[in-house]
Scaffold this motif. Structure first.
Motif, short mmCIF file in Angstrom:
data_model
loop_
_atom_site.label_atom_id
_atom_site.label_comp_id
_atom_site.label_asym_id
_atom_site.label_seq_id
_atom_site.Cartn_x
_atom_site.Cartn_y
_atom_site.Cartn_z
N ARG A 124 0.86 -1.18 0.00
CA ARG A 124 0.00 0.00 0.00
C ARG A 124 0.90 1.24 0.00
NH1 ARG A 124 -4.74 -0.64 2.24
NH2 ARG A 124 -3.86 -2.08 3.78
N PRO A 125 1.05 1.93 -1.14
CA PRO A 125 1.97 3.07 -1.19
C PRO A 125 1.46 4.30 -0.45
CG PRO A 125 0.81 2.86 -3.27
CD PRO A 125 0.43 1.66 -2.45
N ASP A 126 0.13 4.45 -0.38
CA ASP A 126 -0.49 5.62 0.24
C ASP A 126 -1.26 5.14 1.47
OD1 ASP A 126 -1.98 7.82 1.00
OD2 ASP A 126 -2.53 8.40 -1.04
N GLN A 169 7.69 16.64 -5.01
CA GLN A 169 7.47 16.70 -3.56
C GLN A 169 6.09 16.16 -3.19
OE1 GLN A 169 8.29 20.88 -2.96
NE2 GLN A 169 10.38 20.46 -2.24
N LYS A 170 5.09 16.44 -4.02
CA LYS A 170 3.75 15.93 -3.76
C LYS A 170 3.74 14.40 -3.83
CE LYS A 170 -1.04 16.11 -5.39
NZ LYS A 170 -1.98 16.68 -6.39
N MET A 171 4.44 13.83 -4.83
CA MET A 171 4.52 12.38 -4.96
C MET A 171 5.19 11.76 -3.73
SD MET A 171 6.68 10.11 -7.72
CE MET A 171 8.23 10.73 -7.04
N ILE A 172 6.28 12.37 -3.26
CA ILE A 172 6.99 11.85 -2.10
C ILE A 172 6.10 11.88 -0.86
CG2 ILE A 172 8.93 12.27 -0.53
CD1 ILE A 172 10.52 13.23 -2.98
N ARG A 173 5.35 12.97 -0.69
CA ARG A 173 4.44 13.05 0.47
C ARG A 173 3.33 12.02 0.37
NH1 ARG A 173 4.66 18.61 -0.71
NH2 ARG A 173 2.51 18.54 -1.48
N GLN A 174 2.79 11.84 -0.84
CA GLN A 174 1.64 10.96 -1.01
C GLN A 174 2.02 9.49 -0.81
OE1 GLN A 174 -0.33 11.42 -4.77
NE2 GLN A 174 -1.80 9.76 -4.39
N TYR A 175 3.17 9.09 -1.37
CA TYR A 175 3.59 7.69 -1.29
C TYR A 175 4.66 7.52 -0.23
CZ TYR A 175 1.04 7.62 -5.69
OH TYR A 175 0.07 7.74 -6.65
N ASN A 176 4.28 7.86 0.99
CA ASN A 176 5.22 7.88 2.09
C ASN A 176 4.85 6.80 3.11
OD1 ASN A 176 7.33 8.68 3.75
ND2 ASN A 176 6.19 10.35 4.69
N ASN A 177 4.91 5.55 2.65
CA ASN A 177 4.59 4.41 3.52
C ASN A 177 5.69 3.37 3.42
OD1 ASN A 177 3.18 2.73 5.27
ND2 ASN A 177 1.89 1.86 3.65
N PRO A 178 6.90 3.71 3.89
CA PRO A 178 8.03 2.78 3.77
C PRO A 178 7.86 1.57 4.69
CG PRO A 178 8.64 4.62 5.17
CD PRO A 178 7.27 4.94 4.62
N ILE A 179 8.57 0.51 4.39
CA ILE A 179 8.52 -0.67 5.25
C ILE A 179 9.04 -0.33 6.63
CG2 ILE A 179 9.39 -3.01 5.59
CD1 ILE A 179 9.38 -3.39 2.62
N GLU A 180 10.13 0.44 6.69
CA GLU A 180 10.69 0.85 7.98
C GLU A 180 9.95 2.09 8.50
OE1 GLU A 180 13.68 -1.65 5.97
OE2 GLU A 180 12.60 0.14 5.34
N LEU A 181 8.80 1.87 9.10
CA LEU A 181 8.01 2.99 9.62
C LEU A 181 8.76 3.78 10.68
CD1 LEU A 181 4.32 1.72 10.03
CD2 LEU A 181 5.16 3.56 8.55
N ASN A 182 9.65 3.11 11.41
CA ASN A 182 10.38 3.81 12.46
C ASN A 182 11.41 4.80 11.90
OD1 ASN A 182 11.76 1.61 11.47
ND2 ASN A 182 12.61 0.97 13.44
N TYR A 183 11.62 4.80 10.57
CA TYR A 183 12.50 5.79 9.95
C TYR A 183 11.75 6.59 8.89
CZ TYR A 183 16.47 3.76 12.36
OH TYR A 183 17.34 3.33 13.34
N ARG A 184 10.46 6.68 9.03
CA ARG A 184 9.64 7.42 8.08
C ARG A 184 9.82 8.92 8.29
NH1 ARG A 184 4.29 9.58 8.17
NH2 ARG A 184 3.21 9.40 6.17
N ASN A 185 10.13 9.65 7.20
CA ASN A 185 10.25 11.10 7.29
C ASN A 185 8.87 11.73 7.30
OD1 ASN A 185 12.92 12.10 7.44
ND2 ASN A 185 13.33 11.49 5.33
N GLU A 186 8.70 12.76 8.08
CA GLU A 186 7.45 13.53 8.09
C GLU A 186 7.69 14.77 7.24
OE1 GLU A 186 4.68 12.51 9.27
OE2 GLU A 186 5.46 10.75 10.32
N TYR A 187 7.18 14.76 6.00
CA TYR A 187 7.47 15.80 5.06
C TYR A 187 6.52 17.01 5.15
CZ TYR A 187 10.67 12.55 2.83
OH TYR A 187 11.71 11.68 2.59
N GLY A 188 5.42 16.84 5.85
CA GLY A 188 4.49 17.98 5.96
C GLY A 188 3.71 18.20 4.68
N GLU A 189 3.07 19.33 4.59
CA GLU A 189 2.22 19.65 3.44
C GLU A 189 2.68 20.94 2.79
OE1 GLU A 189 -0.02 17.77 2.16
OE2 GLU A 189 0.13 16.23 3.69
N GLN A 190 3.93 21.00 2.41
CA GLN A 190 4.46 22.23 1.81
C GLN A 190 3.83 22.48 0.46
OE1 GLN A 190 8.74 22.16 1.83
NE2 GLN A 190 8.85 21.29 3.85
#
Length: 276
Positions: A36-38, A255-276
């Protein structure tokens, strides 16, 4: 319906024959990865992945990356890399030294090797069932901020599996996280010969440093083009010519694509990119 049943039977026979003829040859295990990418949507993406094993070393990557690595080995040129770098799934393992590395590649073939330092503390469970024709047993572990359930079979005596997973007394044939964001399922296996076509070593770092690097990339995803004086980027003008693309617009879309598809396997290292 009858054809589907026949194919299932043939697949079952193939797996059993493969397991019974297992040898020290190179092996390739084909997995389907559903993810699930999103995190805000239910839609899933399906990719075919390959686990290549030769001796103590294995490589887990997409079929496209496998072909690209072969081309790079032969000619120095491969196919393009996914420009959402964090979304790339490429893992190398040495089962003897227990060294596991996440590998990433940029559009200009800059390579990053992120060492997986999180231990897999397996708890083998008593439950057993058939998975893809194999007698499989359940095991659970925590990894990457997710709880994982896997099924392994001792009928294939390989202490390996999809993604970073390894260390059980048999090949992992299925792995699923508790949130069902990711699932890996073995669908085929074959003996192979030849080179693994592994990538060259990249710049080594840990996940924390990689997280910072990806935040820099998000801030300016076209910095590498600027550095190489490869701007502007052109596209077709619809009349047989070309026109320069707006760099600010390209940056916003990436940047929108990176924010939208921000569900990496390593959730403990997930970046919080915000809604710029």
């Amino acid at each position: 319906m009858c054809l589907f049943f026949i194919m299932k039977i043939l697949t079952f026979i193939f797996f059993i024959c493969f397991a019974s003829s297992f040898s020290a040859q190179k092996q390739a295990f084909i997995y389907e990865m559903k993810y699930r990418p999103d995190i805000h949507k239910d839609s899933m993406i399906l990719k075919r992945m390959v686990l290549d094993i030769s001796g103590n070393v294995s490589v887990f990557r997409t079929e496209q990356d496998r072909k690209s690595d072969s081309l790079i080995s032969a000619s120095g040129f491969g196919t393009g890399a996914d420009q959402h770098i964090e979304r790339q799934v490429y893992v190398t393992k040495d089962v003897i030294s227990a060294k596991v590395t996440r590998n990433f590649r940029t559009r200009f073939n800059d390579l990053y090797d992120v060492k997986v330092e999180e231990a897999l503390n397996w708890q083998v469970m008593p439950e057993k069932k058939k998975i893809g024709g194999f007698d499989a047993q359940k095991a659970v572990t925590d990894y990457g901020g997710r709880k994982w359930t896997v099924w392994f079979t001792e009928e294939i005596p390989v202490s390996d599996g999809p993604y970073i997973f390894h260390g059980l007394p048999g090949l992992i044939v299925k792995a699923t996280d508790a949130g069902r964001d990711y699932e890996f399922m073995l669908i085929a296996a074959k003996n192979t010969s030849g080179n693994l076509f592994m990538r060259k070593k990249g710049l080594e770092m840990n996940f924390s440093d990689f997280k910072k690097l990806m935040m820099q990339y998000y801030s300016d995803p076209y910095a590498d083009l600027k550095l190489r004086n490869m701007l502007p980027v052109y596209t077709s003008d619809g009349h047989g010519g070309k026109k320069a693309m707006d760099l600010n617009e390209l940056t916003r879309k990436t940047q929108k694509m990176i924010r939208q598809y921000n569900n990496p396997i390593e959730l403990n290292y997930r970046n919080e990119y915000g809604e710029q």
